[in-house]
Design a protein around this motif. Structure first.
Motif, short mmCIF file in Angstrom:
data_model
loop_
_atom_site.label_atom_id
_atom_site.label_comp_id
_atom_site.label_asym_id
_atom_site.label_seq_id
_atom_site.Cartn_x
_atom_site.Cartn_y
_atom_site.Cartn_z
N VAL A 157 -4.65 5.02 7.74
CA VAL A 157 -6.08 4.16 8.13
C VAL A 157 -6.80 4.77 8.54
N LEU B 18 -6.44 5.65 -0.25
CA LEU B 18 -7.61 5.48 1.03
C LEU B 18 -8.84 6.28 0.73
N TRP C 17 0.70 -0.74 -0.23
CA TRP C 17 -0.39 -0.25 0.25
C TRP C 17 1.13 1.51 0.03
#
Length: 362
Positions: free
Chosen positions: A303, A118, A103
């Motif tokens: 995240v 994201l 990622w």
């Protein structure tokens, strides 16, 4: 991807550390690098040095030559490749570190912070100061707590209890009392027993903790005792939290189905990286619960900002020290929150400090 590499770095603690069920004097970070052309992504986990061998011997060949854009496909391929090696535990940490690196690589290729890739749900991510280890004497505990509250303005802190597998409850009570005196009445106080108590012992302790304003009771019993957690949850005032040892989605599903927690904890360095953590957060949201990121704050920052049901992240003393030593681009928790992506640096926003890390390589 053109290359996948891993290495382990062991850093001594700044003082003996321990909780209700374990003691340690060093912490090992396993770093993963994935390269695509001239761009390199980094990820990491905390665990045994042997995790690096799992990455290189079981996972590198699975991930290499795959498209850097298709992280979910690489994640699934890793899960399938380790069937006979055993998915939970050390292997899960290896998969998590590679997933995080993938990622990070993807965001770096796009030249944007990971939180932008994201999609942000919030700008600021609340944190709580975490440490308060059981070997600390009164003076050291007081300094640490005041450092978070008075020095950095963090309005919530956590200490360890359950010393000696719950056999030193008198000292647990004394330490909770001292912690409350150190932080005053306006700061939230959390406790973490690391599974040290029996079910009834945890329930008996509740009135004392409630009187001292404790609002978070983490792992009062083993996180494998889902029925016990559920019964304690129904009996105590503080929110019951657990889940840091969840390595797979089915584990989180069982924990939530059992009604075992008020807030789900998940650790991206164990539960499958960014991919696994986002899925755990979705399970929690479906159950009407919030999620909290366990340790490794610079992995979780981006995240965590991407989910709507976040409660907070753990600003864990041990990992904060290691991450400040090994990385540039670390975040500032002043005021009780961090701002992932604010710097504009791509990916996780971190750069590995090779020279500083060299003495600690295993």
């Amino acid at each position: 991807m053109d290359a996948v590499e891993a290495a382990a770095y062991t850093v001594p603690t700044d003082a003996p550390e321990g909780d209700g069920t374990l003691a340690w004097d060093s912490t090992t970070l396993v770093l993963v690098r994935v390269r695509s052309g001239a761009t390199t992504g980094i990820g990491y986990t905390y665990g045994a040095p042997a995790t690096a061998r799992v990455v290189e011997e079981l996972l590198a060949g699975v991930v290499a030559d795959r498209s850097a854009w298709d992280v979910p496909a690489a994640h699934e391929a890793m899960n399938r490749a380790v069937r006979n090696a055993g998915r939970p535990g050390l292997v899960a940490g290896a998969i998590s570190a590679v997933d995080i690196a993938l990622w990070d690589l993807k965001a770096r290729l796009l030249a944007i912070p990971l939180v932008r890739l994201l999609g942000a749900s919030r700008e600021d991510v609340p944190v709580y100061g975490s440490g308060g280890f059981t070997p600390y004497d009164d003076a050291r505990l007081d300094r640490q707590l005041r450092g978070w509250v008075e020095g950095q303005g963090i309005p919530r802190v956590k200490i360890k209890i359950g010393e000696s597998w719950g056999r030193a409850e008198h000292r647990d009570r004394e330490r909770v009392e001292r912690a409350r005196r150190s932080i005053g009445d306006r700061t939230e106080l959390y406790v973490d027993a690391n599974g040290a108590y029996t079910r009834k012992q945890a329930v008996r302790l509740d009135p004392f903790l409630t009187d001292r304003g404790v609002t978070w009771f983490e792992e009062p019993v083993s996180s494998d005792d889902l029925e016990g957690l559920a019964r304690i949850r129904d009996s105590v005032t503080a929110d019951v939290a657990a889940g840091e040892y969840g390595y797979t989605l089915p584990y989180f599903h069982r924990m939530l189905a059992a009604g075992a927690v008020d807030c789900l904890q998940a650790d991206a360095t164990r539960c499958g990286g960014v991919t696994g953590w986002l899925r755990a957060a979705a399970l929690a949201e479906a159950a009407g619960l919030e999620i909290s990121g366990h340790c490794a704050p610079h992995v979780h920052a981006h995240v965590a900002a991407a989910v709507p049901n976040l409660r907070h992240l753990e600003w864990f003393h041990d990992h904060v020290r290691v991450e400040h030593l090994l990385f540039e681009g670390v975040l500032d928790p002043a005021g009780g929150a961090i701002g992932p992506g604010i710097s504009g640096r791509p990916g996780l926003g971190l750069a590995f400090r090779t020279e500083a890390a060299a003495p600690h390589r295993r």
